[in-house]
Design a protein around this motif. Structure first.
Motif, mmCIF file in Angstrom:
data_model
loop_
_atom_site.group_PDB
_atom_site.id
_atom_site.type_symbol
_atom_site.label_atom_id
_atom_site.label_comp_id
_atom_site.label_asym_id
_atom_site.label_seq_id
_atom_site.Cartn_x
_atom_site.Cartn_y
_atom_site.Cartn_z
ATOM 1 N N LEU A 26 26.847 -51.999 11.239
ATOM 2 C CA LEU A 26 26.393 -50.606 12.011
ATOM 3 C C LEU A 26 25.015 -50.011 10.887
ATOM 4 N N ALA A 27 24.906 -50.592 10.341
ATOM 5 C CA ALA A 27 23.603 -50.240 10.039
ATOM 6 C C ALA A 27 22.119 -50.559 11.524
ATOM 7 N N ARG B 190 22.709 -48.453 14.131
ATOM 8 C CA ARG B 190 21.931 -47.325 13.655
ATOM 9 C C ARG B 190 19.823 -47.515 13.457
ATOM 10 N N SER B 191 19.893 -48.455 12.748
ATOM 11 C CA SER B 191 18.595 -48.879 13.344
ATOM 12 C C SER B 191 18.081 -48.746 14.498
ATOM 13 N N ALA C 225 19.088 -47.453 17.004
ATOM 14 C CA ALA C 225 19.560 -46.409 17.625
ATOM 15 C C ALA C 225 18.689 -45.717 16.991
ATOM 16 N N GLU C 226 18.113 -45.066 16.171
ATOM 17 C CA GLU C 226 16.519 -44.562 15.586
ATOM 18 C C GLU C 226 15.533 -45.305 15.788
ATOM 19 N N SER D 17 23.173 -41.835 17.744
ATOM 20 C CA SER D 17 23.530 -41.189 16.145
ATOM 21 C C SER D 17 22.703 -40.277 15.992
#
Length: 251
Positions: free
Chosen positions: A54-55, A58-59, A61-62, A80
């Motif tokens: 999940l990290a 997120r990385s 996505a950002e 996110s």
């Protein structure tokens, strides 16, 4: 072959070697003409970790990590909630990290909320900290003669460095830990409390969260534990602090 840029022969050799390690992990699907995951699959080289997966999502996505650099072969659809972009100058970050590595003091022009104009001051940074939204330098301030947090985004300029006589071991708040014990809000229904317990990985009705004392303020604020439980509706508050007396003694 596409994933690792290898030849047909090398791919075949690698697959055969893997079958030797774990015969039940993949089987050949004749109709699809390819190997597929076996029903008794057990990881051989990587322990499954949902947090790491999940990290990575997120990385990506950002825009911290490019899709091509992710080890996830087929990314699912994801998004996110956006957070404001913090204007950290890469030159500033490099100077702070360099000072930490070399045990140096640096002179910074810093804009604080308590001062109308930026001021020059010497600090001795020894660590980088993230409060959930912003990046800080944990440092000894020679002006105020104490260890403090300095937002990287508020460092306007850096103009000098020198050897530091300050030790990170003297930062008691950074080197001390506080354990937060949280539980579902007592006014939630039994079903709601069970859901919150699942969300926070609680066992026996509570969960313990270790935090550096220097980051206690930020952690309480982020978890919504910086106000009285009655300040918000139970469904919004969700969790309460069971050991408030321990926190108050360290706050």
């Amino acid at each position: 072959m596409d994933q690792f840029g290898v030849s047909v022969n090398q791919a075949s050799t690698d697959l055969n070697r893997y079958i030797g390690f774990a015969p039940a992990n993949m089987v050949y699907d004749k109709s699809a003409r390819t190997y597929v995951r076996g029903s008794a699959f057990q990881p051989q080289f990587l322990e499954p970790d949902a947090s790491r997966y999940l990290a990575q999502l997120r990385s990506v996505a950002e825009n911290i990590l490019d899709r091509e650099d992710s080890w996830i072969a087929n990314l699912p659809s994801f998004a996110s909630a956006p957070t404001p972009v913090r204007g950290v100058d890469p030159v500033t970050l490099r100077s702070v990290v360099g000072a930490i590595r070399r045990s140096e003091e640096i002179e910074i022009r810093y804009q604080s909320l308590s001062s109308p104009d930026p001021r020059w001051r010497w600090i001795a940074p020894h660590a980088i900290a993230f409060d959930g939204f912003r990046w800080h330098a944990r440092a000894f301030c020679l002006t105020d003669e104490c260890f403090k947090d300095f937002l990287l985004s508020r460092m306007i300029e850096i103009r000098g460095s020198r050897e530091s006589g300050t030790s990170a071991d003297d930062d008691l708040d950074w080197n001390s830990e506080v354990v937060l014990e949280v539980a579902p809000h007592p006014e939630l229904s039994e079903t709601q409390a069970k859901v919150i317990a699942l969300d926070y990985g609680m066992r026996g009705g509570s969960a313990k969260i270790k935090v550096r004392r220097a980051l206690l303020y930020y952690t309480l604020k982020r978890l919504g534990l910086d106000t009285a439980p009655s300040a918000r509706e139970p469904e919004d508050q969700q969790i309460v602090l069971l050991n408030r007396e321990v926190v108050d003694a360290n706050y």
